[in-house]
Design an enzyme around this catalytic site. Structure first.
Site, PDB file in Angstrom:
ATOM      1  N   GLY A   7       0.543  -1.438  -0.407  1.00  0.00           N
ATOM      2  CA  GLY A   7       0.114   0.228   0.135  1.00  0.00           C
ATOM      3  C   GLY A   7       0.896   1.575   0.204  1.00  0.00           C
ATOM      4  N   LYS A  34      -0.958  -2.677  -5.396  1.00  0.00           N
ATOM      5  CA  LYS A  34      -2.414  -3.073  -6.079  1.00  0.00           C
ATOM      6  C   LYS A  34      -2.833  -2.016  -7.477  1.00  0.00           C
ATOM      7  N   LEU A  35      -2.362  -0.797  -6.770  1.00  0.00           N
ATOM      8  CA  LEU A  35      -2.867   0.787  -7.254  1.00  0.00           C
ATOM      9  C   LEU A  35      -4.407   0.534  -7.922  1.00  0.00           C
ATOM     10  N   THR A  36      -5.222   0.720  -6.741  1.00  0.00           N
ATOM     11  CA  THR A  36      -6.259   0.967  -6.907  1.00  0.00           C
ATOM     12  C   THR A  36      -6.543   2.361  -6.816  1.00  0.00           C
ATOM     13  N   THR A 124      -6.043   0.928  12.859  1.00  0.00           N
ATOM     14  CA  THR A 124      -7.041   2.100  13.128  1.00  0.00           C
ATOM     15  C   THR A 124      -7.433   2.472  14.458  1.00  0.00           C
ATOM     16  N   ASP A 125      -7.399   3.945  14.577  1.00  0.00           N
ATOM     17  CA  ASP A 125      -8.646   3.696  16.292  1.00  0.00           C
ATOM     18  C   ASP A 125      -9.761   3.109  15.943  1.00  0.00           C
ATOM     19  N   GLU A 126     -10.398   2.951  14.610  1.00  0.00           N
ATOM     20  CA  GLU A 126     -11.711   2.477  14.392  1.00  0.00           C
ATOM     21  C   GLU A 126     -11.779   1.567  15.033  1.00  0.00           C
ATOM     22  N   TYR A 149     -15.447  -1.365   7.170  1.00  0.00           N
ATOM     23  CA  TYR A 149     -14.521  -1.367   7.156  1.00  0.00           C
ATOM     24  C   TYR A 149     -13.299  -1.605   8.535  1.00  0.00           C
ATOM     25  N   LYS A 153     -11.433  -4.168  10.104  1.00  0.00           N
ATOM     26  CA  LYS A 153      -9.601  -3.773  10.150  1.00  0.00           C
ATOM     27  C   LYS A 153      -9.338  -4.632  11.813  1.00  0.00           C
ATOM     28  N   ARG A 272     -24.350  10.452   7.590  1.00  0.00           N
ATOM     29  CA  ARG A 272     -23.077   8.805   6.726  1.00  0.00           C
ATOM     30  C   ARG A 272     -24.508   7.617   8.685  1.00  0.00           C
ATOM     31  N   GLY A 274     -24.722   5.173  11.057  1.00  0.00           N
ATOM     32  CA  GLY A 274     -23.804   4.245  11.706  1.00  0.00           C
ATOM     33  C   GLY A 274     -22.867   5.055  12.196  1.00  0.00           C
TER      34      GLY A 274
HETATM   35  P1  NAD Z   1      -5.310   4.287   1.416  1.00  0.00           P
HETATM   36  O1  NAD Z   1      -6.399   4.197   0.314  1.00  0.00           O
HETATM   37  O2  NAD Z   1      -4.927   5.784   0.823  1.00  0.00           O
HETATM   38  O3  NAD Z   1      -4.104   3.790   0.166  1.00  0.00           O
HETATM   39  C1  NAD Z   1      -4.432   2.139   0.151  1.00  0.00           C
HETATM   40  C2  NAD Z   1      -3.463   1.842  -0.929  1.00  0.00           C
HETATM   41  O4  NAD Z   1      -3.606   0.534  -0.631  1.00  0.00           O
HETATM   42  C3  NAD Z   1      -3.553   1.816  -1.900  1.00  0.00           C
HETATM   43  O5  NAD Z   1      -2.488   2.203  -2.131  1.00  0.00           O
HETATM   44  C4  NAD Z   1      -4.146   0.549  -2.914  1.00  0.00           C
HETATM   45  O6  NAD Z   1      -3.396   0.512  -3.815  1.00  0.00           O
HETATM   46  C5  NAD Z   1      -3.482  -0.238  -1.553  1.00  0.00           C
HETATM   47  N1  NAD Z   1      -4.156  -1.656  -1.627  1.00  0.00           N
HETATM   48  C6  NAD Z   1      -5.304  -1.676  -1.510  1.00  0.00           C
HETATM   49  N2  NAD Z   1      -5.872  -2.588  -1.716  1.00  0.00           N
HETATM   50  C7  NAD Z   1      -4.735  -3.748  -1.795  1.00  0.00           C
HETATM   51  C8  NAD Z   1      -4.616  -4.826  -2.513  1.00  0.00           C
HETATM   52  N3  NAD Z   1      -5.331  -5.844  -2.129  1.00  0.00           N
HETATM   53  N4  NAD Z   1      -3.279  -5.315  -2.313  1.00  0.00           N
HETATM   54  C9  NAD Z   1      -1.826  -4.609  -2.283  1.00  0.00           C
HETATM   55  N5  NAD Z   1      -1.924  -3.094  -2.565  1.00  0.00           N
HETATM   56  C10 NAD Z   1      -3.241  -2.637  -2.180  1.00  0.00           C
HETATM   57  O7  NAD Z   1      -5.094   4.245   2.612  1.00  0.00           O
HETATM   58  P2  NAD Z   1      -4.214   5.195   3.738  1.00  0.00           P
HETATM   59  O8  NAD Z   1      -5.288   6.275   3.765  1.00  0.00           O
HETATM   60  O9  NAD Z   1      -3.239   5.559   3.569  1.00  0.00           O
HETATM   61  O10 NAD Z   1      -4.021   4.186   4.501  1.00  0.00           O
HETATM   62  C11 NAD Z   1      -3.574   3.406   4.797  1.00  0.00           C
HETATM   63  C12 NAD Z   1      -3.609   2.216   6.276  1.00  0.00           C
HETATM   64  O11 NAD Z   1      -3.849   2.638   7.224  1.00  0.00           O
HETATM   65  C13 NAD Z   1      -5.157   1.412   6.393  1.00  0.00           C
HETATM   66  O12 NAD Z   1      -4.634   0.201   7.159  1.00  0.00           O
HETATM   67  C14 NAD Z   1      -5.878   1.945   7.300  1.00  0.00           C
HETATM   68  O13 NAD Z   1      -6.345   1.497   7.192  1.00  0.00           O
HETATM   69  C15 NAD Z   1      -5.047   2.938   7.668  1.00  0.00           C
HETATM   70  N6  NAD Z   1      -5.148   3.946   8.869  1.00  0.00           N
HETATM   71  C16 NAD Z   1      -5.483   4.772   7.759  1.00  0.00           C
HETATM   72  C17 NAD Z   1      -6.174   6.063   8.385  1.00  0.00           C
HETATM   73  C18 NAD Z   1      -6.654   7.434   7.965  1.00  0.00           C
HETATM   74  O14 NAD Z   1      -6.462   8.115   8.203  1.00  0.00           O
HETATM   75  N7  NAD Z   1      -5.852   7.213   6.459  1.00  0.00           N
HETATM   76  C19 NAD Z   1      -6.051   6.218  10.191  1.00  0.00           C
HETATM   77  C20 NAD Z   1      -5.614   5.216  11.140  1.00  0.00           C
HETATM   78  C21 NAD Z   1      -5.250   4.043  10.240  1.00  0.00           C
HETATM   79  O1  DAU Z   2     -10.376   7.186  12.770  1.00  0.00           O
HETATM   80  C1  DAU Z   2      -8.808   6.269  11.204  1.00  0.00           C
HETATM   81  C2  DAU Z   2     -10.093   6.747  10.175  1.00  0.00           C
HETATM   82  O2  DAU Z   2      -9.706   6.986  10.177  1.00  0.00           O
HETATM   83  C3  DAU Z   2      -9.343   5.480   9.256  1.00  0.00           C
HETATM   84  O3  DAU Z   2      -8.815   4.025  10.441  1.00  0.00           O
HETATM   85  C4  DAU Z   2      -9.614   5.741   7.757  1.00  0.00           C
HETATM   86  O4  DAU Z   2      -9.176   4.976   7.339  1.00  0.00           O
HETATM   87  C5  DAU Z   2     -10.301   6.917   7.974  1.00  0.00           C
HETATM   88  O5  DAU Z   2     -10.875   6.868   6.191  1.00  0.00           O
HETATM   89  C6  DAU Z   2     -10.545   7.826   8.723  1.00  0.00           C
HETATM   90  O6  DAU Z   2     -12.106   7.269   9.390  1.00  0.00           O
HETATM   91  P1  DAU Z   2     -13.204   8.971   8.756  1.00  0.00           P
HETATM   92  O7  DAU Z   2     -14.516   8.261   8.334  1.00  0.00           O
HETATM   93  O8  DAU Z   2     -13.146   9.385  10.534  1.00  0.00           O
HETATM   94  O9  DAU Z   2     -13.004   9.738   8.156  1.00  0.00           O
HETATM   95  P2  DAU Z   2     -13.471  10.256   7.070  1.00  0.00           P
HETATM   96  O10 DAU Z   2     -12.647  11.432   6.513  1.00  0.00           O
HETATM   97  O11 DAU Z   2     -14.397   9.911   6.392  1.00  0.00           O
HETATM   98  O12 DAU Z   2     -14.643  11.757   8.073  1.00  0.00           O
HETATM   99  C7  DAU Z   2     -14.051  12.504   9.409  1.00  0.00           C
HETATM  100  C8  DAU Z   2     -15.480  13.242  10.030  1.00  0.00           C
HETATM  101  O13 DAU Z   2     -16.085  13.714   9.319  1.00  0.00           O
HETATM  102  C9  DAU Z   2     -16.279  11.914  10.235  1.00  0.00           C
HETATM  103  O14 DAU Z   2     -16.607  12.117  11.567  1.00  0.00           O
HETATM  104  C10 DAU Z   2     -17.685  12.031   8.642  1.00  0.00           C
HETATM  105  C11 DAU Z   2     -17.024  13.237   8.458  1.00  0.00           C
HETATM  106  N1  DAU Z   2     -17.424  13.640   6.934  1.00  0.00           N
HETATM  107  C12 DAU Z   2     -16.326  13.129   6.357  1.00  0.00           C
HETATM  108  C13 DAU Z   2     -16.979  13.120   4.790  1.00  0.00           C
HETATM  109  C14 DAU Z   2     -16.082  12.258   3.574  1.00  0.00           C
HETATM  110  C15 DAU Z   2     -19.004  14.341   6.790  1.00  0.00           C
HETATM  111  O15 DAU Z   2     -19.533  15.321   7.726  1.00  0.00           O
HETATM  112  N2  DAU Z   2     -18.785  14.886   5.106  1.00  0.00           N
HETATM  113  C16 DAU Z   2     -18.278  13.960   4.150  1.00  0.00           C
HETATM  114  O16 DAU Z   2     -18.665  14.554   3.302  1.00  0.00           O
END
Ligand code: NAD
Ligand code: DAU
Length: 341
Positions: A7, A34-36, A124-126, A149, A153, A272, A274
């Protein structure tokens, strides 16, 4: 060390690769991705000519390719960022979340078991679910995920921990708070709101906007992961965040103020399903390994917002492509109908 960063073309993964190569110039990094839609080569645009970095395009669920890559590249450590990561996408189409986040992680564990290499898993904290006022999640809290999601996790975390207990594998887990910073796909709130504001489009705030998040800078997540890789204990879990939260409306206010845009752009829309009301983590366990976050959440959101204002080259092609289809599916009706404040 030779690292396999799964990733690594995503948001946090690419920030981590850039950080790691900057701090550990002797190491080699293989990005396995995987370059999603969220995985983008341009997230590492400045590094593809660096001989220490290479890309293998593949799925973490492909056991033969993961094994072969680890063997041919002499991998010492896998850092697993690969995942489907957006809660709203997990509500629209949940099955791929199980496939990648649960089965994919399980495949990595099998390769690690066979080859005897180390795995660090990014969680993640989720997984703790939403947290009552006055409490901060500690690493030993029960997992109580509430979205597809988060459930995927949590399942992955439990597999990683089961492999430590059963096979004694050298595994560690970090649980990150909401990260913000450069190269975050604009489905997530901060880049979505920043780019919408820059485009003069409404900011769709779910429900009353009083949900609480710890908006941590991705830089601090990278240093937290590094700390665990260097000083963490096998089998342990470490929370990574700032330990401070703000409401989504406070976050929106920082975005708009940073960009000099008007609050009239805010549109409350249907919530959203839930929707977790509050995340909050205690990060003392990581602090005990001599780690400290550099940014407070307000600075983190403001810095991230500035990056989107300065890097239209990055987000503009995304916003005009396949993203638009998802955006309409997720928001067209919500924006037309509005929602409770
Ligand atoms: P992102 O969605 O930006 O990137 C995910 C990456 O994983 C992409 O490059 C995608 O192509 C790759 N990927 C997806 N499915 C795959 C597969 N089957 N095989 C190989 N590669 C694959 O995600 P992010 O926000 O950078 O999150 C990275 C990690 O951190 C995740 O595990 C997520 O759960 C965790 N996380 C994210 C946050 C957040 O706020 N974004 C917070 C806490 C934890
Ligand atoms: O807490 C860690 C998590 O943070 C990661 O594990 C997830 O990968 C990451 O997506 C993120 O989850 P959240 O659902 O908290 O983040 P998101 O940016 O989607 O939303 C942040 C807050 O904003 C949440 O309370 C929902 C709200 N929101 C989000 C979107 C996209 C809105 O109010 N409007 C929106 O359009």
């Amino acid at each position: 060390m030779n690292l396999l960063v799964t990733g690594g073309c995503g948001f946090i993964g690419s920030n981590f690769v850039r950080y790691w190569l900057g701090q550990h110039p002797q190491d080699q990094v293989v990005v396995y991705d995987k370059l999603t839609y969220a995985g983008r080569r341009e997230n590492l645009h400045d590094l593809w000519n660096d001989p220490r970095l290479e890309l293998v395009v593949g799925d973490i669920g492909d056991l033969a390719l993961v094994r072969q890559t680890c063997q041919t590249k002499n991998i010492d450590l896998i850092v697993n960022f690969a995942a489907e990561t957006h809660v709203d996408q997990s509500i629209l189409g949940p099955l791929v979340f199980t496939e990648t986040n649960v089965r994919g992680t399980h495949v990595l564990l099998e390769v690690v078991r066979e080859l005897g290499i180390r795995l660090h898993h990014i969680s993640t904290d989720e997984v703790y679910g939403h947290i009552r006022d006055g409490h901060q999640s500690v690493e030993t809290d029960e997992l109580a995920p509430r979205s597809p999601y988060a459930a995927s996790k949590a399942a992955a975390d439990q597999l990683v921990q089961a492999y430590f207990i059963t096979y004694g594998l050298p595994v560690t887990i970090t649980r990150g708070a909401n990260n913000v910073g450069p190269y975050q796909y604009p489905e997530k709130a901060v880049p979505l709101f920043s780019t919408n504001a820059l485009l003069g489009e409404p900011l769709p705030v779910y429900g009353d906007g009083q949900q609480m998040r710890d908006y941590a800078h991705v830089y601090d997540h990278c240093t937290g992961i590094e700390t665990v890789l260097l000083r963490g204990e096998a089998g342990q879990v470490y929370n990574v965040g700032t330990g401070r939260e703000m409401t989504n409306l406070e976050m929106v206010d920082i975005v708009l103020t940073t960009l000099g845009k008007d609050y009239a752009l805010v549109k409350h829309v249907a919530d959203r399903p839930g929707h977790d009301r509050r995340y909050s983590m205690n990060v003392e366990k990581l602090r005990r390994l001599a780690w400290e976050p550099r940014y407070d959440p307000k600075e983190a959101v403001a810095e991230a917002t500035k990056w989107y204002a300065q890097n239209e080259w990055w987000w503009s092609p995304i916003r005009s492509g396949e993203f638009r289809e998802y955006y309409d599916r997720q928001y067209a009706q919500r924006l037309a109908e509005g929602g409770a404040q």
